[in-house]
Motif scaffolding. Structure first.
Motif, PDB file in Angstrom:
ATOM      1  N   ALA A 284       0.901  -1.040  -0.040  1.00 54.82           N
ATOM      2  CA  ALA A 284      -0.139   0.212  -0.098  1.00 54.82           C
ATOM      3  C   ALA A 284       0.831   1.155   0.189  1.00 54.82           C
ATOM      4  CB  ALA A 284      -0.960   0.000   1.084  1.00 54.82           C
ATOM      5  N   PHE A 285       2.043   1.351   0.674  1.00 49.09           N
ATOM      6  CA  PHE A 285       2.881   2.412   0.666  1.00 49.09           C
ATOM      7  C   PHE A 285       3.299   2.708  -0.507  1.00 49.09           C
ATOM      8  CE2 PHE A 285       4.167   2.045   5.580  1.00 49.09           C
ATOM      9  CZ  PHE A 285       2.892   2.688   6.126  1.00 49.09           C
ATOM     10  N   LEU A 286       3.835   1.632  -1.096  1.00 48.15           N
ATOM     11  CA  LEU A 286       4.678   1.815  -2.451  1.00 48.15           C
ATOM     12  C   LEU A 286       3.566   2.288  -3.516  1.00 48.15           C
ATOM     13  CD1 LEU A 286       6.837   1.395  -4.248  1.00 48.15           C
ATOM     14  CD2 LEU A 286       6.236  -1.050  -4.540  1.00 48.15           C
ATOM     15  N   ARG A 287       2.419   1.712  -3.499  1.00 50.72           N
ATOM     16  CA  ARG A 287       1.499   2.256  -4.550  1.00 50.72           C
ATOM     17  C   ARG A 287       1.190   3.671  -4.022  1.00 50.72           C
ATOM     18  NH1 ARG A 287      -2.095  -3.303  -4.132  1.00 50.72           N
ATOM     19  NH2 ARG A 287      -1.457  -4.202  -6.104  1.00 50.72           N
ATOM     20  N   ILE A 288       0.881   4.172  -3.168  1.00 53.51           N
ATOM     21  CA  ILE A 288       0.313   5.687  -2.864  1.00 53.51           C
ATOM     22  C   ILE A 288       1.856   6.325  -3.028  1.00 53.51           C
ATOM     23  CG2 ILE A 288      -0.491   7.121  -1.328  1.00 53.51           C
ATOM     24  CD1 ILE A 288      -1.601   4.701   0.157  1.00 53.51           C
ATOM     25  N   VAL A 289       3.078   5.997  -2.713  1.00 55.29           N
ATOM     26  CA  VAL A 289       4.082   7.049  -2.931  1.00 55.29           C
ATOM     27  C   VAL A 289       4.605   6.979  -4.359  1.00 55.29           C
ATOM     28  CG1 VAL A 289       6.527   6.760  -2.721  1.00 55.29           C
ATOM     29  CG2 VAL A 289       5.249   6.282  -0.738  1.00 55.29           C
ATOM     30  N   LEU A 290       4.211   6.064  -5.114  1.00 52.49           N
ATOM     31  CA  LEU A 290       4.348   6.149  -6.586  1.00 52.49           C
ATOM     32  C   LEU A 290       3.272   7.181  -7.148  1.00 52.49           C
ATOM     33  CD1 LEU A 290       5.504   2.700  -7.706  1.00 52.49           C
ATOM     34  CD2 LEU A 290       6.779   4.599  -7.616  1.00 52.49           C
ATOM     35  N   MET A 291       2.257   7.089  -6.915  1.00 53.19           N
ATOM     36  CA  MET A 291       1.051   7.879  -7.463  1.00 53.19           C
ATOM     37  C   MET A 291       1.370   9.368  -7.035  1.00 53.19           C
ATOM     38  SD  MET A 291      -2.331   5.909  -7.083  1.00 53.19           S
ATOM     39  CE  MET A 291      -2.417   5.343  -5.458  1.00 53.19           C
TER      40      MET A 291
END
Length: 446
Positions: A284-291
Motif C-alpha cells: 500500500a505504501f509503495l502504490r501511494i508513494v508512486l502515485m
C-alpha cells in the motif's frame, strides 16, 4: 539547495559577457559552508537529544543508532558543501561528467553492499560509515573536476555583499520549502515510529527506496533541462522558456508513468520476490508513494521557472506551508486510530493541491499561460493515465497471479502507456523529434 545554487550560476552564464560567475560561485561556497556549520550545531544538540529521548529503538541497538546518526550528519554536511560544485557542472550542462561520476558512485555503493556481506562487525554501523566515505570520495571528484574544467569555479573565499544579500534572501526563502519538505517526509517517519513502531518505518523505507530508484530517471532528465530554462529567462526568451516548461513537465510525467504502472499493479508480487518477509503495509505504501511521485514529477520544471524569476518568497510560504500541513493532519488521523497508510494518502492529496498552487503563483509571477498548461499537460496526462491502466488492470484481475501474469501485465502496461502517450500526449513536432532520435540511435548501433 542544488537548484538554488544552479539558478544563480545559470543566470550569470545566460548573461554572457556581463556575467560574474566566479564571484557568484565563491559566494555560494561561503554560504553553503556557513549552512553546513549551522547543520552540525543543530544536529549535535537538538538532533542527538531528540534521537535518544523520543525515538523508538530496541535497547541493544541504541548505540548503533547513534553511530548511524553521526555518520548521517557527516554525509549530509559533505553533500551540502558539494552543492556549488554539483550546481556548476549542471549549469555548464556537462551532463557526461555528471553521468560518469554517477556511475562511479553506483559502483562504490555496490562495493559497500559487498563489504557489508563479508564484514563481521556491526553491519548497520559499517553501512553508515561506508556511505559517508563514498560521499567524501564523490565530493573530492567533483571538486577536482570543477577546478580543472571551469576557471570561474575556483573559490577565492571573497564575499560579495550585493550578490550575497540577493543569494541569502533567495536561499533563506527557498530553505523554507526545503525544511517543509524534510519536515513532511521525515516528520511522517517520526510519527509512524511513535504510533506504530520501527517495523512501519521499515515498510515505508522500502517503498521510498523503490520510488527513489525510479524517480532518479526523471531527476536526471529534468536536471538536463533546468539550465536551459534559467538561461532562457535570463536572456528574456520567455516563449522559449514556456515551451521547455511544458515539454519538461509532460515528458517527466509520461516517463514516470511508464515506469510506475507495472510496479503499482504488481507491487505485491515484486515485493514478495525481492524480500523474504514483506513488512505489513509495504504494498500500500509503495502504490501511494508512486502515485504521489507521479504528481510531483510535473513540478520539476515549474519550480525551476519560479527559481529563474528569483521571486520565491510567496511561493515558499504558500506551497511550503501547504506541504507541511501533511504532518499535523496525519497526526490527527493517527490519534483517531486510522491505519498508517492514511498519512501517505494525505501526502498525495497535498501534492495535488500544491500542483495547482504552483500554477496560480507562476501565472502571477512570470505570466505562465495556465489554461494552456492545464489543457496540454495536467489534464492530458491524467487522461492518458486513466486509459493506460485499463488493459493491464483487467489482465491482473483475470489472470492467476504468478510469473506469467507478471510478465504479461508488465508488457501490456509498457505497450499501453507508450501507445497512449505517443498518440494522445505528443504534438506532431514532438513525435517527429522522438522518431528522429530513435532512428539516430539505431543508426549508431548499426
Amino acid at each position: 539547495m542544488t537548484t538554488a545554487s544552479q539558478r544563480f550560476l545559470s543566470f550569470e552564464i545566460g548573461k554572457n559577457e556581463s556575467g560574474n560567475i566566479q564571484t557568484v560561485f565563491s559566494t555560494t561556497v561561503v554560504i553553503h559552508c556557513l549552512l553546513a556549520l549551522c547543520i552540525i550545531v543543530l544536529a549535535e544538540t537538538i538532533g542527538v537529544w531528540f534521537l535518544n529521548k523520543y525515538m523508538n529503538f530496541p535497547s541493544d541497538r541504541l548505540v548503533a543508532a547513534n553511530w548511524v546518526f553521526q555518520f548521517s550528519v557527516l554525509t549530509f554536511v559533505i553533500n551540502v558543501i558539494s552543492v556549488p560544485y554539483n550546481a556548476a557542472i549542471v549549469a555548464y550542462e556537462r551532463m557526461k561528467a555528471f553521468a560518469y561520476v554517477s556511475i562511479i558512485e553506483a559502483i562504490l555503493r555496490l562495493l559497500v553492499v559487498y563489504l557489508i556481506i563479508v564484514t563481521s562487525a556491526d553491519k548497520l554501523i559499517i553501512y553508515a560509515l561506508m556511505l559517508a566515505l563514498v560521499s567524501v570520495t564523490i565530493r573530492i571528484i567533483y571538486g577536482i573536476y570543477c577546478r580543472r574544467n571551469f576557471q570561474e569555479c575556483r573559490c577565492n573565499w571573497k564575499w560579495n555583499r550585493s550578490i550575497g544579500k540577493e543569494m541569502l534572501s533567495f536561499v533563506s526563502w527557498n530553505l523554507i520549502g526545503s525544511i517543509a519538505g524534510v519536515a513532511k517526509e521525515q516528520g511522517i517517519n517520526v510519527l509512524l515510529n511513535i504510533f506504530f513502531g520501527a517495523a512501519i518505518n521499515a515498510a515505508r523505507g522500502l517503498a521510498y527506496q523503490v520510488m527513489t530508484a525510479m524517480h532518479g530517471f526523471i531527476s536526471n532528465f529534468q536536471m538536463a533541462m533546468n539550465p536551459q530554462i534559467v538561461k532562457s529567462y535570463a536572456s528574456g526568451k520567455k516563449e522559449e522558456m514556456f515551451k521547455l516548461v511544458f515539454r519538461g513537465s509532460k515528458f517527466s510525467y509520461l516517463l514516470m508513468l511508464t515506469l510506475s504502472v507495472p510496479v503499482i499493479i504488481e507491487a505485491p508480487f515484486i515485493l514478495d520476490f525481492w524480500l523474504k518477509e514483506v513488512p505489513a503495509y509495504t504494498p500500500a505504501f509503495l502504490r501511494i508513494v508512486l502515485m504521489t511521485s507521479l504528481i510531483d514529477s510535473m513540478s520539476g520544471t515549474l519550480i525551476t521557472s519560479m527559481h529563474a524569476s528569483g521571486k520565491v518568497r510567496n511561493y515558499q510560504l504558500l506551497v511550503g506551508g501547504t506541504s507541511i500541513l501533511t504532518l499535523p493532519i496525519a497526526y490527527v488521523f493517527f490519534k483517531l486510530g486510522f491505519e498508517p497508510y492514511v498519512a501517505m494518502i494525505v501526502g498525495l492529496c497535498i501534492s495535488v493541491i500544491c500542483h495547482f498552487e504552483r500554477l496560480l503563483l507562476l501565472r502571477k509571477t512570470i505570466h505562465l499561460p495556465v489554461p494552456d498548461f492545464l489543457k496540454n499537460v495536467t489534464f492530458k496526462v491524467w487522461g492518458i493515465s486513466a486509459l493506460s491502466v485499463i488493459p493491464p488492470v483487467i489482465l491482473y484481475q483475470t489472470m492467476e497471479h504468478g510469473w506469467l501474469s507478471f510478465f504479461v501485465v508488465c508488457t501490456v502496461s509498457a505497450v499501453s502507456t507508450v501507445t497512449f502517450s505517443y498518440f494522445l500526449g505528443l504534438s506532431k513536432h514532438e513525435k517527429t523529434v522522438i522518431v528522429t532520435g530513435i532512428k539516430n540511435i539505431i543508426y549508431r548501433i548499426r
